[in-house]
Design a protein around this motif. Structure first.
Motif, PDB file in Angstrom:
ATOM      1  N   ASP A  24      -1.742  12.161   2.035  1.00  0.00           N
ATOM      2  CA  ASP A  24      -1.465  11.679   0.691  1.00  0.00           C
ATOM      3  C   ASP A  24      -0.226  12.363   0.095  1.00  0.00           C
ATOM      4  O   ASP A  24       0.648  11.722  -0.488  1.00  0.00           O
ATOM      5  CB  ASP A  24      -2.695  11.947  -0.197  1.00  0.00           C
ATOM      6  N   LYS A  28       3.499  10.776  -0.823  1.00  0.00           N
ATOM      7  CA  LYS A  28       4.097  10.870  -2.173  1.00  0.00           C
ATOM      8  C   LYS A  28       5.503  11.441  -2.103  1.00  0.00           C
ATOM      9  O   LYS A  28       6.417  10.963  -2.759  1.00  0.00           O
ATOM     10  CB  LYS A  28       3.213  11.729  -3.073  1.00  0.00           C
ATOM     11  N   SER A  33       3.437   4.739   1.191  1.00  0.00           N
ATOM     12  CA  SER A  33       2.029   4.500   0.875  1.00  0.00           C
ATOM     13  C   SER A  33       1.156   5.256   1.871  1.00  0.00           C
ATOM     14  O   SER A  33       1.581   5.527   2.994  1.00  0.00           O
ATOM     15  CB  SER A  33       1.708   3.011   0.988  1.00  0.00           C
ATOM     16  N   HIS A  34      -0.052   5.550   1.432  1.00  0.00           N
ATOM     17  CA  HIS A  34      -0.993   6.266   2.299  1.00  0.00           C
ATOM     18  C   HIS A  34      -2.196   5.375   2.590  1.00  0.00           C
ATOM     19  O   HIS A  34      -2.767   4.799   1.669  1.00  0.00           O
ATOM     20  CB  HIS A  34      -1.448   7.559   1.586  1.00  0.00           C
ATOM     21  N   ARG A  73      -6.465  -1.116  -2.667  1.00  0.00           N
ATOM     22  CA  ARG A  73      -5.521  -1.163  -3.792  1.00  0.00           C
ATOM     23  C   ARG A  73      -5.413   0.227  -4.396  1.00  0.00           C
ATOM     24  O   ARG A  73      -6.421   0.781  -4.819  1.00  0.00           O
ATOM     25  CB  ARG A  73      -6.032  -2.108  -4.889  1.00  0.00           C
ATOM     26  N   GLU A  74      -4.212   0.783  -4.403  1.00  0.00           N
ATOM     27  CA  GLU A  74      -3.942   2.122  -4.953  1.00  0.00           C
ATOM     28  C   GLU A  74      -4.981   3.141  -4.500  1.00  0.00           C
ATOM     29  O   GLU A  74      -5.612   3.835  -5.321  1.00  0.00           O
ATOM     30  CB  GLU A  74      -3.912   2.071  -6.491  1.00  0.00           C
ATOM     31  N   ASN A  75      -5.167   3.213  -3.194  1.00  0.00           N
ATOM     32  CA  ASN A  75      -6.121   4.163  -2.612  1.00  0.00           C
ATOM     33  C   ASN A  75      -7.568   3.948  -3.012  1.00  0.00           C
ATOM     34  O   ASN A  75      -8.402   4.829  -2.869  1.00  0.00           O
ATOM     35  CB  ASN A  75      -5.714   5.613  -2.885  1.00  0.00           C
ATOM     36  N   LYS A  76      -7.857   2.788  -3.562  1.00  0.00           N
ATOM     37  CA  LYS A  76      -9.248   2.440  -3.842  1.00  0.00           C
ATOM     38  C   LYS A  76      -9.628   1.331  -2.868  1.00  0.00           C
ATOM     39  O   LYS A  76      -8.775   0.566  -2.419  1.00  0.00           O
ATOM     40  CB  LYS A  76      -9.420   1.939  -5.270  1.00  0.00           C
ATOM     41  N   ASN A  83     -15.569  -2.453  -6.373  1.00  0.00           N
ATOM     42  CA  ASN A  83     -14.980  -1.150  -6.048  1.00  0.00           C
ATOM     43  C   ASN A  83     -16.026  -0.254  -5.360  1.00  0.00           C
ATOM     44  O   ASN A  83     -16.996   0.161  -5.978  1.00  0.00           O
ATOM     45  CB  ASN A  83     -14.474  -0.486  -7.331  1.00  0.00           C
ATOM     46  N   THR A  85     -15.213   2.678  -3.860  1.00  0.00           N
ATOM     47  CA  THR A  85     -14.679   4.045  -3.753  1.00  0.00           C
ATOM     48  C   THR A  85     -15.684   5.136  -4.136  1.00  0.00           C
ATOM     49  O   THR A  85     -15.767   6.147  -3.455  1.00  0.00           O
ATOM     50  CB  THR A  85     -13.387   4.173  -4.591  1.00  0.00           C
TER      51      THR A  85
END
Ligand code: DC
Length: 221
Positions: A24, A28, A33-34, A73-76, A83, A85
């Motif tokens: 991660d 950054k 992207s991760h 989506r955005e690490n979720k 969701n 997560t």
């Protein structure tokens, strides 16, 4: 000056080596992207638990997973719009995820998804089989490890007083054996992977080493 080439960075290694946090931070720093592929296996496992699918039969598992629409989506992680997560690290998921991720059919679905996501480049992926199966052409492959005792201690401090050291030690040993010895996508360094032992390095040092290596590779294009 030409547009900078966006590479793929594969970070593989055993449980507790710190792959995900490192991946991660590397992403950054590079503006990449991760993709945490372990969370995809965890998400699929929770989907099966939630839908009360008996885990013993591979065919039942696969039939259910074919109904799964997984989106990152955005690490979720979203499955069929929900969701997932918050449920990825529950005890039930921990109990079943090794088995679910050892099934060829499950890996076929998720590996294809991972390949599709990372197709464009500019990705850091972490997992067990990224350098060998998901992105065999990744421009930079890291095999990140640490001694078993260090991994046990890191996990203990992460979980604080909730579990005892001996339990973590046994659990980590079990997971190491399982990941290394399964037939489908076993944990194995790619022939061209760079080994990085993080036992005596801080997280910052590990991140810096990988970023430096990545910049060298990017500079070669
Ligand atoms: O890295 P993690 O602990 O979140 O991984 C969860 C499980 O998924 C673990 O049993 C190993 C498995 N896994 C895998 O088989 N292949 C990957 N690329 C990533 C994780």
């Amino acid at each position: 000056m030409g547009k900078e080439k966006k590479i793929i960075i594969a970070i593989d290694g055993p449980a507790g080596a710190g792959k995900s946090t490192v991946a991660d931070k590397v992403a950054k720093k590079l503006g990449y992207s991760h993709l945490d592929t372990g969370s995809m296996y965890r998400g699929a496992t929770f989907f099966l638990i939630k839908n009360k699918v008996p885990m013993e039969k591979e065919e039942d598992v696969l039939t259910e997973l074919r109904k799964m629409k997984m989106e990152m989506r955005e690490n979720k992680i979203f499955i069929n719009g929900e969701n997932f997560t918050p449920f990825l690290r529950t005890e039930e998921v921990e109990k079943h995820v090794s088995w679910v991720s050892s099934l060829f059919g499950v890996r076929k679905i998720l590996v294809q998804k991972q390949k599709d996501i990372a197709r464009e480049g500019g990705f850091v992926l972490d997992g067990r089989d990224i350098g060998t199966q998901v992105c065999p052409n990744a421009e930079l492959k890291i095999f990140l490890s640490a001694s078993p005792e260090i991994r046990v201690k890191r996990r203990f401090f992460q979980l604080k007083e909730e579990v005892d050291l001996d339990f973590i030690r046994k659990d980590l040993k079990r997971r190491d054996e399982y990941d290394k010895n399964r037939k489908a996508g076993p944990l194995k360094p790619a022939d061209d992977a760079i080994f990085l032992d993080s036992s005596h390095l801080t997280q910052k040092e590990v991140v810096e080493k990988i970023v430096r290596k990545a910049r060298e590779v990017i500079g070669d294009y």
